[in-house]
Design a protein around this motif. Structure first.
Motif, short mmCIF file in Angstrom:
data_model
loop_
_atom_site.label_atom_id
_atom_site.label_comp_id
_atom_site.label_asym_id
_atom_site.label_seq_id
_atom_site.Cartn_x
_atom_site.Cartn_y
_atom_site.Cartn_z
N THR A 125 0.82 -1.23 0.00
CA THR A 125 0.00 0.00 0.00
C THR A 125 0.85 1.27 0.00
OG1 THR A 125 -0.14 -0.09 2.43
CG2 THR A 125 -1.94 -1.12 1.19
N ASN A 126 2.17 1.12 -0.20
CA ASN A 126 3.09 2.28 -0.21
C ASN A 126 2.98 3.11 1.08
OD1 ASN A 126 4.24 1.89 -2.87
ND2 ASN A 126 2.23 2.46 -3.67
N THR A 127 3.01 2.40 2.19
CA THR A 127 2.88 3.03 3.51
C THR A 127 4.18 2.84 4.28
OG1 THR A 127 0.54 2.39 3.48
CG2 THR A 127 1.46 3.11 5.60
N ALA A 128 4.69 3.90 4.91
CA ALA A 128 5.90 3.78 5.73
C ALA A 128 5.60 2.93 6.97
CB ALA A 128 6.40 5.16 6.14
N PHE A 129 6.65 2.31 7.52
CA PHE A 129 6.47 1.36 8.62
C PHE A 129 7.44 1.69 9.75
CE2 PHE A 129 6.86 -3.33 10.06
CZ PHE A 129 5.68 -3.27 10.79
N VAL A 130 6.89 1.83 10.96
CA VAL A 130 7.71 1.98 12.17
C VAL A 130 7.45 0.74 13.02
CG1 VAL A 130 8.13 3.32 14.27
CG2 VAL A 130 7.62 4.51 12.12
N ASN A 131 8.48 -0.07 13.21
CA ASN A 131 8.35 -1.35 13.91
C ASN A 131 8.99 -1.25 15.29
OD1 ASN A 131 7.97 -4.09 14.52
ND2 ASN A 131 9.99 -4.61 13.70
N ASP A 136 9.03 10.79 17.76
CA ASP A 136 10.18 11.13 16.92
C ASP A 136 10.25 10.23 15.69
OD1 ASP A 136 11.05 13.26 18.42
OD2 ASP A 136 12.64 12.17 19.45
N ALA A 137 10.03 8.92 15.90
CA ALA A 137 10.12 7.96 14.79
C ALA A 137 9.09 8.28 13.71
CB ALA A 137 9.93 6.53 15.30
N VAL A 138 7.87 8.61 14.12
CA VAL A 138 6.81 8.93 13.15
C VAL A 138 7.20 10.17 12.35
CG1 VAL A 138 4.43 9.77 12.93
CG2 VAL A 138 4.93 7.82 14.41
N ARG A 139 7.69 11.20 13.04
CA ARG A 139 8.03 12.45 12.34
C ARG A 139 9.24 12.25 11.42
NH1 ARG A 139 8.35 17.02 16.72
NH2 ARG A 139 9.56 15.42 17.83
N ILE A 186 15.85 3.81 7.37
CA ILE A 186 16.43 5.14 7.60
C ILE A 186 17.47 4.95 8.70
CG2 ILE A 186 15.93 7.55 8.14
CD1 ILE A 186 14.61 6.40 5.52
N ILE A 187 18.71 4.70 8.27
CA ILE A 187 19.78 4.19 9.15
C ILE A 187 19.99 5.02 10.42
CG2 ILE A 187 22.23 3.56 9.29
CD1 ILE A 187 20.62 1.59 7.62
N PRO A 188 20.15 6.36 10.33
CA PRO A 188 20.39 7.12 11.56
C PRO A 188 19.22 7.02 12.55
CG PRO A 188 20.91 8.45 9.63
CD PRO A 188 20.18 7.24 9.14
N ALA A 189 17.99 7.05 12.03
CA ALA A 189 16.80 6.94 12.90
C ALA A 189 16.75 5.57 13.56
CB ALA A 189 15.54 7.19 12.09
N CYS A 190 17.04 4.52 12.78
CA CYS A 190 17.06 3.17 13.34
C CYS A 190 18.12 3.06 14.45
CB CYS A 190 17.36 2.13 12.25
SG CYS A 190 16.12 2.01 10.94
N ALA A 191 19.31 3.60 14.18
CA ALA A 191 20.43 3.46 15.13
C ALA A 191 20.17 4.21 16.42
CB ALA A 191 21.73 3.94 14.48
N TYR A 192 19.53 5.38 16.33
CA TYR A 192 19.34 6.20 17.53
C TYR A 192 18.11 5.77 18.34
CZ TYR A 192 19.22 10.27 20.60
OH TYR A 192 19.22 11.10 21.70
N LEU A 193 17.06 5.32 17.64
CA LEU A 193 15.79 5.06 18.31
C LEU A 193 15.54 3.59 18.63
CD1 LEU A 193 13.52 7.35 16.08
CD2 LEU A 193 14.62 7.96 18.24
N MET A 194 16.28 2.68 18.00
CA MET A 194 15.96 1.26 18.10
C MET A 194 17.13 0.44 18.66
SD MET A 194 12.83 0.99 16.86
CE MET A 194 11.71 2.20 16.15
N LYS A 195 16.78 -0.68 19.32
CA LYS A 195 17.80 -1.55 19.91
C LYS A 195 18.51 -2.40 18.86
CE LYS A 195 15.35 -2.37 24.31
NZ LYS A 195 13.92 -2.25 23.99
#
Length: 363
Positions: free
Chosen positions: A160-166, A316-319, A333-342
């Motif tokens: 559906t061309n939708t972004a995903f925050v897991n 923050d992840a959504v924005r 999105i590598i920097p977002a993944c690295a800062y926000l995720m384990k």
């Protein structure tokens, strides 16, 4: 006011209840500093620019209700804004496929709907609702161990061309095959397994890196977590914890110059204590040696509200996902993944990840 970010929610539990009630808390208290974010604005987007237009769940007491009603339904415990004072939402909660989303320990608390629809029918309805409501980003806060449902929603985002925050430790952004699929379709994905604002793992990895950087020899370490909400009850089922333990352990190991042997590190959820409710307790110990082989150890006890700890990170992840959509960027999105995720695709130290993310925000 900026353009609204249209968000779909998967798993309408305590975490989303705290996130949504927190936004309303700040709306009602405009003089309060908004705590827990990287920036009050990311790009043009503030916390008030998020519109929760659709939710998806399996609980019979949540499906069909508006989101503002569903977030107060059992077994949710967050009650920071009284239910009658929460503004009515136009967004409703729709049925999600069950698959492996409900563990044996929580089934009698969640009370999943006994669906008469086929998975194909549910999927068709979900895609129609995503289209009708204009969802741009799906945030998944499914229970730990929901690997099949997480993959289902990742594929739905691709379709559906939708972004995903897991937000859970079922590996999508950090799994090469899935990361490539999102990159090929130019759809952003941020994951996997959210770090709390000041959570057990962020504290553990920061102190482990401090000891390592200061030249001590870490010999063994553990992190034990207990809590009283359905998240901890679900994690009594050991089979659901495989990826969680990998995620939390790798988050700490990644900060060390020399990995600890597997039998010298334990990082993981440990037990469910009902009367703790949303309070999470972490007990951490590091043992090692200093100059002249002299031993040292440290112990930390951390007590946090489990839901207040994650809400700002999700915002923050959504924005950041929306920023990536605006810039027509896809894949992890590598920097977002690295800062926000384990468990990101690429581990960094937290200062390095923050620096890279600031560069990303500035474009």
């Amino acid at each position: 006011m900026g353009k609204k970010i249209k968000v779909g929610l998967v798993g309408i539990g305590n975490c989303f209840s705290g996130l949504i009630q927190g936004i309303e808390y700040y709306r009602r208290n405009p003089k309060q500093q908004v705590i827990g974010l990287m920036h009050e604005k990311i790009g043009d987007y503030s916390i008030y620019d998020m519109e929760f237009v659709a939710g998806f769940d399996v609980g019979i007491n949540k499906i069909g209700k508006t989101i503002n009603e569903a977030i107060y339904e059992s077994p949710n415990m967050v009650n920071w804004v009284p239910k009658q004072k929460m503004p009515k939402s136009s967004g409703r909660v729709y049925e999600s496929p069950l698959l492996d989303g409900v563990g044996i320990w929580v089934e009698n608390k969640v009370k999943p709907v006994k669906s008469k629809k086929t998975q194909e029918q549910i999927t068709k309805e979900i895609k129609r609702k995503l289209d009708e409501t204009g969802v741009e980003i799906i945030v998944s806060y499914l229970p730990v161990g929901s690997d099949k449902v997480t993959q289902y929603w990742a594929q739905t985002c691709l379709d559906t061309n939708t972004a995903f925050v897991n937000c859970i430790p079922s590996f999508i952004a950090s799994e090469g095959k899935w990361g490539r699929k999102f990159a090929e379709k130019k759809i952003p994905v941020i994951g996997d397994d959210i770090k709390g604002q000041v959570g057990a793992t962020i504290v553990h990895r920061t102190l482990a890196k401090l000891c390592d950087d200061r030249g001590t020899k870490i010999e063994k370490t553990y992190q034990i977590n207990v809590g009283g909400n359905t998240d901890f009850l679900n994690m009594k089922e050991q089979e659901r914890l495989v990826s969680k333990r990998i995620s939390k352990t790798e988050s700490v190991q990644s900060q060390l110059k020399q990995r600890l042997a597997d039998d010298q590190i334990y990082v993981g959820p440990s037990d469910f204590i009902p009367f703790l409710g949303n309070t999470k307790l972490m007990f951490m110990r590091i043992e090692g040696r200093q100059w002249a082989n002299i031993p040292y150890n440290m112990e930390v006890r951390l007590e946090v509200d489990d839901k207040a700890n994650s809400a700002g990170i999700v915002i923050d992840a959504v924005r950041l996902a929306k920023l990536a959509l605006d810039r027509k960027m896809g894949g992890p999105i590598i920097p977002a993944c690295a800062y926000l995720m384990k468990h990101p695709p690429k581990q960094m130290s937290d200062p390095e990840a923050k620096n890279e993310l600031e560069k990303f925000i500035k474009g």
